[in-house]
Design a protein around this motif. Sequence first.
Motif, PDB file in Angstrom:
ATOM      1  N   UNK A 262       0.837  -1.184   0.000  1.00 54.92           N
ATOM      2  CA  UNK A 262       0.000   0.000   0.000  1.00 54.92           C
ATOM      3  C   UNK A 262       0.881   1.246   0.000  1.00 54.92           C
ATOM      4  N   UNK A 263       0.378   2.362  -0.494  1.00 47.66           N
ATOM      5  CA  UNK A 263      -0.986   2.600  -0.967  1.00 47.66           C
ATOM      6  C   UNK A 263      -1.248   1.953  -2.329  1.00 47.66           C
ATOM      7  N   UNK A 264      -2.492   1.591  -2.545  1.00 46.83           N
ATOM      8  CA  UNK A 264      -2.877   0.925  -3.780  1.00 46.83           C
ATOM      9  C   UNK A 264      -4.334   1.260  -4.072  1.00 46.83           C
ATOM     10  N   UNK A 265      -4.751   1.047  -5.293  1.00 44.18           N
ATOM     11  CA  UNK A 265      -6.145   1.303  -5.653  1.00 44.18           C
ATOM     12  C   UNK A 265      -6.671   0.152  -6.485  1.00 44.18           C
ATOM     13  N   UNK A 266      -7.983  -0.003  -6.463  1.00 44.21           N
ATOM     14  CA  UNK A 266      -8.615  -1.079  -7.216  1.00 44.21           C
ATOM     15  C   UNK A 266     -10.041  -0.677  -7.566  1.00 44.21           C
ATOM     16  N   UNK A 267     -10.779  -1.578  -8.177  1.00 46.52           N
ATOM     17  CA  UNK A 267     -12.159  -1.294  -8.548  1.00 46.52           C
ATOM     18  C   UNK A 267     -12.866  -2.559  -8.979  1.00 46.52           C
ATOM     19  N   UNK A 268     -14.125  -2.442  -9.411  1.00 47.41           N
ATOM     20  CA  UNK A 268     -14.883  -3.606  -9.876  1.00 47.41           C
ATOM     21  C   UNK A 268     -14.287  -4.255 -11.112  1.00 47.41           C
ATOM     22  N   UNK A 269     -13.321  -3.589 -11.757  1.00 48.47           N
ATOM     23  CA  UNK A 269     -12.609  -4.239 -12.865  1.00 48.47           C
ATOM     24  C   UNK A 269     -11.897  -5.498 -12.375  1.00 48.47           C
ATOM     25  N   UNK A 270     -11.481  -5.485 -11.095  1.00 47.66           N
ATOM     26  CA  UNK A 270     -10.796  -6.638 -10.508  1.00 47.66           C
ATOM     27  C   UNK A 270     -11.731  -7.497  -9.665  1.00 47.66           C
ATOM     28  N   UNK A 271     -12.590  -6.832  -8.898  1.00 46.43           N
ATOM     29  CA  UNK A 271     -13.477  -7.561  -7.985  1.00 46.43           C
ATOM     30  C   UNK A 271     -14.918  -7.414  -8.455  1.00 46.43           C
ATOM     31  N   UNK A 272     -15.421  -8.470  -9.094  1.00 45.67           N
ATOM     32  CA  UNK A 272     -16.737  -8.411  -9.724  1.00 45.67           C
ATOM     33  C   UNK A 272     -17.414  -9.781  -9.667  1.00 45.67           C
ATOM     34  N   UNK A 273     -18.547  -9.889 -10.352  1.00 48.95           N
ATOM     35  CA  UNK A 273     -19.318 -11.134 -10.338  1.00 48.95           C
ATOM     36  C   UNK A 273     -18.503 -12.321 -10.849  1.00 48.95           C
ATOM     37  N   UNK A 274     -17.703 -12.095 -11.899  1.00 46.77           N
ATOM     38  CA  UNK A 274     -16.897 -13.186 -12.451  1.00 46.77           C
ATOM     39  C   UNK A 274     -15.936 -13.733 -11.410  1.00 46.77           C
ATOM     40  N   UNK A 275     -15.357 -12.840 -10.621  1.00 44.34           N
ATOM     41  CA  UNK A 275     -14.418 -13.270  -9.574  1.00 44.34           C
ATOM     42  C   UNK A 275     -15.115 -14.175  -8.566  1.00 44.34           C
ATOM     43  N   UNK A 276     -16.325 -13.804  -8.163  1.00 41.96           N
ATOM     44  CA  UNK A 276     -17.087 -14.603  -7.205  1.00 41.96           C
ATOM     45  C   UNK A 276     -17.456 -15.953  -7.814  1.00 41.96           C
ATOM     46  N   UNK A 277     -17.957 -15.926  -9.044  1.00 43.94           N
ATOM     47  CA  UNK A 277     -18.386 -17.162  -9.709  1.00 43.94           C
ATOM     48  C   UNK A 277     -17.217 -18.134  -9.863  1.00 43.94           C
ATOM     49  N   UNK A 278     -16.040 -17.613 -10.201  1.00 48.98           N
ATOM     50  CA  UNK A 278     -14.864 -18.468 -10.331  1.00 48.98           C
ATOM     51  C   UNK A 278     -14.500 -19.120  -9.003  1.00 48.98           C
ATOM     52  N   UNK A 279     -14.648 -18.383  -7.912  1.00 54.04           N
ATOM     53  CA  UNK A 279     -14.335 -18.942  -6.595  1.00 54.04           C
ATOM     54  C   UNK A 279     -15.387 -19.950  -6.133  1.00 54.04           C
ATOM     55  N   UNK A 280     -16.596 -19.812  -6.650  1.00 51.79           N
ATOM     56  CA  UNK A 280     -17.665 -20.749  -6.283  1.00 51.79           C
ATOM     57  C   UNK A 280     -17.634 -22.022  -7.130  1.00 51.79           C
ATOM     58  N   UNK A 281     -16.865 -22.001  -8.202  1.00 53.81           N
ATOM     59  CA  UNK A 281     -16.829 -23.136  -9.120  1.00 53.81           C
ATOM     60  C   UNK A 281     -16.435 -24.421  -8.403  1.00 53.81           C
ATOM     61  N   UNK A 282     -17.295 -25.434  -8.517  1.00 52.19           N
ATOM     62  CA  UNK A 282     -17.023 -26.727  -7.897  1.00 52.19           C
ATOM     63  C   UNK A 282     -17.439 -26.831  -6.438  1.00 52.19           C
ATOM     64  N   UNK A 283     -17.909 -25.730  -5.865  1.00 47.77           N
ATOM     65  CA  UNK A 283     -18.323 -25.730  -4.464  1.00 47.77           C
ATOM     66  C   UNK A 283     -19.846 -25.739  -4.356  1.00 47.77           C
ATOM     67  N   UNK A 284     -20.350 -26.312  -3.285  1.00 38.76           N
ATOM     68  CA  UNK A 284     -21.785 -26.279  -2.979  1.00 38.76           C
ATOM     69  C   UNK A 284     -21.981 -25.349  -1.785  1.00 38.76           C
ATOM     70  N   UNK A 285     -22.465 -24.138  -2.069  1.00 40.38           N
ATOM     71  CA  UNK A 285     -22.587 -23.122  -1.017  1.00 40.38           C
ATOM     72  C   UNK A 285     -23.996 -22.555  -1.026  1.00 40.38           C
ATOM     73  N   UNK A 286     -24.658 -22.594   0.123  1.00 42.13           N
ATOM     74  CA  UNK A 286     -25.999 -22.030   0.241  1.00 42.13           C
ATOM     75  C   UNK A 286     -25.956 -20.514   0.026  1.00 42.13           C
TER      76      UNK A 286
END
Length: 395
Positions: A262-286
């Motif tokens: 740090x300091x650093x900056x970020x945005x939804x370009x990095x953290x978005x729906x695709x990122x979540x979906x990729x992490x959920x791949x293969x998992x069974x999560x309610x």
Amino acid sequence: MNPNVLKLYETAQKSSRVILGLMSGTSRDGLDLVLCRFFSSGLETSFVIEEFASHAYPEKLQIEIEQVFAKQTIDFQQLTLLHADLGIWYGNIIRTQLKKWKIQTGDVDLIASHGQTVYHAPIHFHGIEGKPNATLQIGDADHIAKITGIITLSDFRQKHIAAGGEGAPLAVYGDGLLFRSKEEDRILLNIGGISNYTYLPKSGTKNIFTTDCGPGNTLMDWAANTYFNAKFDDSGKIASSGKIHAEFMKCLKNHAFFKKSIPRSTGPEEFNALYVVQCLDGLSVEPADIICTLTEFTVWVIVNALKMGGVPKSKTTKLYVSGGGEKNDYLLKRLQEKLKSVPVHSFRDLGVEPQAKEGLIFAALANESVASSKTIGNKSANIPEVFMGKVSFPT
């Protein structure tokens, strides 16, 4: 002399200036309007918030923003038209709101418009050799100035980039001027779509710094909308009904951004729906567990960034929260449990409505650009000494 230049000069000389701050964040849900009166400038700055209002984007406008937001491939004509269309909407909303407040446009000295961010591309994200940090906000300020008849400052982030910064976060400039204290070390945490904080040691402005932490509400809001057809998790009720999924959390934490100093900056370009979906791949999560885990992830990114920043936990350290995340009771509860001895407060305890804070900050940046002879900075913390904002005249 151009009468607009003369008016700007006269505004700079006034004992106080009335500035309307406009803010639309990465949540992309609408526009905040904060009418402020500033006295003096620089480290002598004081302020009064005279009015505050929020306006949701019309559905059609929100859909068009979503279609170009944080995407590498878009319809360029659509972006160009939206830049003008959004500026026109801002201008008309300002005129309507000033009438509701019974305030004449001639009584407002300046407008400070942040604009709607549609793409944020620091070097660590785009990784293209020879290319600089870059960011893009839309909502043409010339339309705002023409419609309202008020001198408008915009494009605040560009000068920060030109001076070597990443264009975000910029809150440190206003934070350092408006909210420093000689009695306590302050952590000013904003939980918007992305979370960021400013550290203000009671010793003065020399050692202040600011940084993005990572996701704020953006992933939680997406999950609430996707799985529960809700705009957000109201007060964190869904998250509190679920449990943390260890494998899902492990994947979320495994992002290169968290290895960047740090300091650093970020945005939804990095953290978005695709990122979540990729992490959920293969998992069974309610669904409730997904939101619970994403909420805990947001808490983790904040605590992790505070640790990386070496923010001391002295007896006088206090943390103040602004942004939409301030309304998430469960998130704040978990944050307090993690921070233990550092009290977590709402920004209201500093006399400012949490949602109004960012609009206030950009109004303060406009005040500095017009009236100050020198602004704060800290080269070692990547806070260049710069005046920000391009000027649009009404005529």
